[in-house]
Scaffold this motif. Structure first.
Motif, PDB file in Angstrom:
ATOM      1  N   LEU A 256      21.920  13.757  50.458  1.00  0.00           N
ATOM      2  CA  LEU A 256      20.817  14.726  50.349  1.00  0.00           C
ATOM      3  C   LEU A 256      19.912  14.367  49.159  1.00  0.00           C
ATOM      4  O   LEU A 256      18.685  14.453  49.245  1.00  0.00           O
ATOM      5  CB  LEU A 256      21.359  16.150  50.189  1.00  0.00           C
ATOM      6  N   ALA A 257      20.555  13.935  48.058  1.00  0.00           N
ATOM      7  CA  ALA A 257      19.795  13.568  46.857  1.00  0.00           C
ATOM      8  C   ALA A 257      18.913  12.343  47.108  1.00  0.00           C
ATOM      9  O   ALA A 257      17.893  12.156  46.441  1.00  0.00           O
ATOM     10  CB  ALA A 257      20.745  13.304  45.694  1.00  0.00           C
ATOM     11  N   GLN A 258      19.313  11.515  48.079  1.00  0.00           N
ATOM     12  CA  GLN A 258      18.520  10.325  48.409  1.00  0.00           C
ATOM     13  C   GLN A 258      17.376  10.647  49.371  1.00  0.00           C
ATOM     14  O   GLN A 258      16.615   9.765  49.743  1.00  0.00           O
ATOM     15  CB  GLN A 258      19.427   9.253  49.044  1.00  0.00           C
ATOM     16  N   GLY A 259      17.294  11.906  49.782  1.00  0.00           N
ATOM     17  CA  GLY A 259      16.184  12.314  50.639  1.00  0.00           C
ATOM     18  C   GLY A 259      16.511  12.418  52.123  1.00  0.00           C
ATOM     19  O   GLY A 259      15.637  12.679  52.949  1.00  0.00           O
ATOM     20  N   PHE A 260      17.764  12.215  52.482  1.00  0.00           N
ATOM     21  CA  PHE A 260      18.158  12.375  53.886  1.00  0.00           C
ATOM     22  C   PHE A 260      18.141  13.860  54.249  1.00  0.00           C
ATOM     23  O   PHE A 260      18.400  14.721  53.402  1.00  0.00           O
ATOM     24  CB  PHE A 260      19.573  11.824  54.129  1.00  0.00           C
ATOM     25  N   SER A 261      17.860  14.164  55.528  1.00  0.00           N
ATOM     26  CA  SER A 261      17.957  15.553  55.991  1.00  0.00           C
ATOM     27  C   SER A 261      19.435  15.921  56.071  1.00  0.00           C
ATOM     28  O   SER A 261      20.307  15.043  56.056  1.00  0.00           O
ATOM     29  CB  SER A 261      17.320  15.694  57.375  1.00  0.00           C
ATOM     30  N   ARG A 262      19.706  17.220  56.177  1.00  0.00           N
ATOM     31  CA  ARG A 262      21.120  17.650  56.278  1.00  0.00           C
ATOM     32  C   ARG A 262      21.791  17.027  57.493  1.00  0.00           C
ATOM     33  O   ARG A 262      22.923  16.551  57.419  1.00  0.00           O
ATOM     34  CB  ARG A 262      21.188  19.186  56.345  1.00  0.00           C
ATOM     35  N   LYS A 263      21.080  16.995  58.623  1.00  0.00           N
ATOM     36  CA  LYS A 263      21.653  16.420  59.839  1.00  0.00           C
ATOM     37  C   LYS A 263      21.958  14.938  59.645  1.00  0.00           C
ATOM     38  O   LYS A 263      23.010  14.442  60.058  1.00  0.00           O
ATOM     39  CB  LYS A 263      20.681  16.618  61.011  1.00  0.00           C
ATOM     40  N   GLU A 264      21.039  14.229  59.007  1.00  0.00           N
ATOM     41  CA  GLU A 264      21.247  12.794  58.748  1.00  0.00           C
ATOM     42  C   GLU A 264      22.411  12.581  57.781  1.00  0.00           C
ATOM     43  O   GLU A 264      23.244  11.690  57.979  1.00  0.00           O
ATOM     44  CB  GLU A 264      19.973  12.178  58.152  1.00  0.00           C
ATOM     45  N   ALA A 265      22.451  13.421  56.744  1.00  0.00           N
ATOM     46  CA  ALA A 265      23.522  13.297  55.746  1.00  0.00           C
ATOM     47  C   ALA A 265      24.889  13.513  56.391  1.00  0.00           C
ATOM     48  O   ALA A 265      25.847  12.773  56.126  1.00  0.00           O
ATOM     49  CB  ALA A 265      23.305  14.301  54.617  1.00  0.00           C
ATOM     50  N   LEU A 266      24.992  14.503  57.271  1.00  0.00           N
ATOM     51  CA  LEU A 266      26.256  14.767  57.967  1.00  0.00           C
ATOM     52  C   LEU A 266      26.652  13.588  58.849  1.00  0.00           C
ATOM     53  O   LEU A 266      27.822  13.208  58.927  1.00  0.00           O
ATOM     54  CB  LEU A 266      26.149  16.049  58.802  1.00  0.00           C
ATOM     55  N   ALA A 267      25.663  13.002  59.515  1.00  0.00           N
ATOM     56  CA  ALA A 267      25.935  11.837  60.382  1.00  0.00           C
ATOM     57  C   ALA A 267      26.414  10.658  59.549  1.00  0.00           C
ATOM     58  O   ALA A 267      27.348   9.942  59.936  1.00  0.00           O
ATOM     59  CB  ALA A 267      24.678  11.462  61.166  1.00  0.00           C
ATOM     60  N   MET A 268      25.798  10.451  58.381  1.00  0.00           N
ATOM     61  CA  MET A 268      26.196   9.345  57.492  1.00  0.00           C
ATOM     62  C   MET A 268      27.632   9.537  57.001  1.00  0.00           C
ATOM     63  O   MET A 268      28.435   8.608  57.000  1.00  0.00           O
ATOM     64  CB  MET A 268      25.245   9.264  56.291  1.00  0.00           C
ATOM     65  N   VAL A 269      27.945  10.779  56.600  1.00  0.00           N
ATOM     66  CA  VAL A 269      29.301  11.056  56.100  1.00  0.00           C
ATOM     67  C   VAL A 269      30.326  10.923  57.228  1.00  0.00           C
ATOM     68  O   VAL A 269      31.436  10.427  57.016  1.00  0.00           O
ATOM     69  CB  VAL A 269      29.375  12.449  55.427  1.00  0.00           C
ATOM     70  N   ALA A 270      29.948  11.337  58.429  1.00  0.00           N
ATOM     71  CA  ALA A 270      30.849  11.185  59.583  1.00  0.00           C
ATOM     72  C   ALA A 270      31.216   9.709  59.757  1.00  0.00           C
ATOM     73  O   ALA A 270      32.382   9.366  59.991  1.00  0.00           O
ATOM     74  CB  ALA A 270      30.192  11.723  60.852  1.00  0.00           C
ATOM     75  N   MET A 271      30.221   8.822  59.622  1.00  0.00           N
ATOM     76  CA  MET A 271      30.495   7.388  59.748  1.00  0.00           C
ATOM     77  C   MET A 271      31.338   6.873  58.585  1.00  0.00           C
ATOM     78  O   MET A 271      32.261   6.091  58.776  1.00  0.00           O
ATOM     79  CB  MET A 271      29.180   6.610  59.850  1.00  0.00           C
ATOM     80  N   ASP A 272      31.023   7.335  57.368  1.00  0.00           N
ATOM     81  CA  ASP A 272      31.808   6.931  56.197  1.00  0.00           C
ATOM     82  C   ASP A 272      33.283   7.306  56.352  1.00  0.00           C
ATOM     83  O   ASP A 272      34.179   6.574  55.932  1.00  0.00           O
ATOM     84  CB  ASP A 272      31.263   7.609  54.926  1.00  0.00           C
ATOM     85  N   LEU A 273      33.515   8.473  56.949  1.00  0.00           N
ATOM     86  CA  LEU A 273      34.896   8.962  57.129  1.00  0.00           C
ATOM     87  C   LEU A 273      35.593   8.297  58.309  1.00  0.00           C
ATOM     88  O   LEU A 273      36.788   8.489  58.526  1.00  0.00           O
ATOM     89  CB  LEU A 273      34.896  10.484  57.328  1.00  0.00           C
TER      90      LEU A 273
END
Length: 291
Positions: A256-273
């Motif tokens: 979120l701090a990097q400017g991603f939307s909440r939906k994008e941030a959740l998708a990124m974390v889903a992939m990280d996990l």
């Protein structure tokens, strides 16, 4: 294990899926077989299994306080084995639906919490005093969002991760202990802390026969990890998985701090996990992440 258990074990293997899924399915059918033998039910073939036998097993598990989500998974495994054996009629019987068995309505909302900093520091200090290798595993789990099995097997990747950090990489590849054996990449949230934890873990491993947890095989290492973690205070809402929950929440804030939307941030974390980008909603629901 009797003839029934052996036959079900073979069928469980033939149902396919990842190594972990197959392994879990085998444990479930063995538990079912043990349940029937404890009741002195004299059947030796899958063709002899009746609806009441499965009902009896599930009701006993419910009485033991086993969660509905777990029992939904157990029923899915038993249905798969019955289907594999050509017992479709039993597998799809109206008395064996999740609703009929009282298993519906289970929530996927996270039952655990992200570990709070004070509790984490206390557990880590306790671990360092007791077993430096265990403390190193604990720290890597928190800093990288590792599953317990990934953390316990992390010793195999320490040098690779250290080299990646030194190169200035922003992501680390997790290979050993992942679900389904699928490698995943996870973002580095705090380069300094990760570098320090890796240096420490390598130093500990070098003085412990190249192990962090000094046990002869994975099963005994995992047993040791779970037992010791519980003794040190990683239990209940703050199970070892709470380390991963805390990491997930940090990662959401990072994106979120990097400017991603909440939906994008959740998708990124889903992939990280290691869940895949389509499971952002799942991550929000199960990990209880805000943002």
């Amino acid at each position: 294990m009797g003839k029934l258990g052996n036959e079900m074990k073979v069928l469980a293997k033939h149902c396919g899926g990842s190594h972990k899924t197959v392994n879990d399915r085998i444990h479930i059918v063995q538990r079912f077989d043990h349940h029937l033998r404890a009741l002195n039910v004299q059947i030796q073939r899958v063709t002899q299994i009746k609806v009441r036998h499965i009902e009896s097993y599930i009701y006993e598990r419910l009485a033991q306080g086993i969660g509905k989500r777990t029992l939904q998974n157990e029923m899915a495994a038993l249905r798969a084995v019955l289907q594999q054996a050509g017992r479709k009629q039993i597998a799809e019987h109206e008395r064996l639906t999740n609703k009929s068995l009282g298993l519906s309505g289970a929530s996927r909302n996270g039952t655990r919490q992200a570990i709070i900093p004070d509790h984490y520091r206390h557990v880590l200090e306790t671990a360092r005093a007791k077993d430096p290798g265990l403390a190193a595993v604990l720290e890597l789990a928190r800093l990288m969002g590792l599953h317990s099995q990934e953390a316990v097997q992390s010793v195999q990747s320490l040098k690779t991760w250290q080299q990646a950090v030194e190169r200035g990489d922003t992501r680390l590849t997790v290979i050993f202990g992942t679900k389904g054996g699928r490698p995943r990449e996870t973002v580095i949230l705090d380069t300094g802390a990760v570098r320090k934890a890796l240096d420490n873990a390598l130093a500990v491993a070098e003085s412990h026969n190249n192990r962090l947890i000094n046990k002869p095989d994975l099963k005994s290492a995992m047993d040791y990890w779970h037992n010791q973690a519980a003794r040190m205070g990683l239990t209940g809402a703050y199970s070892p998985h709470s380390l991963r929950y805390a990491w997930a929440q940090d990662a959401i804030r990072h994106y979120l701090a990097q400017g991603f939307s909440r939906k994008e941030a959740l998708a990124m974390v889903a992939m990280d996990l290691g869940h895949g980008d389509g499971r952002g909603r799942y991550v929000a629901q199960v990990y209880g992440v805000g943002g």
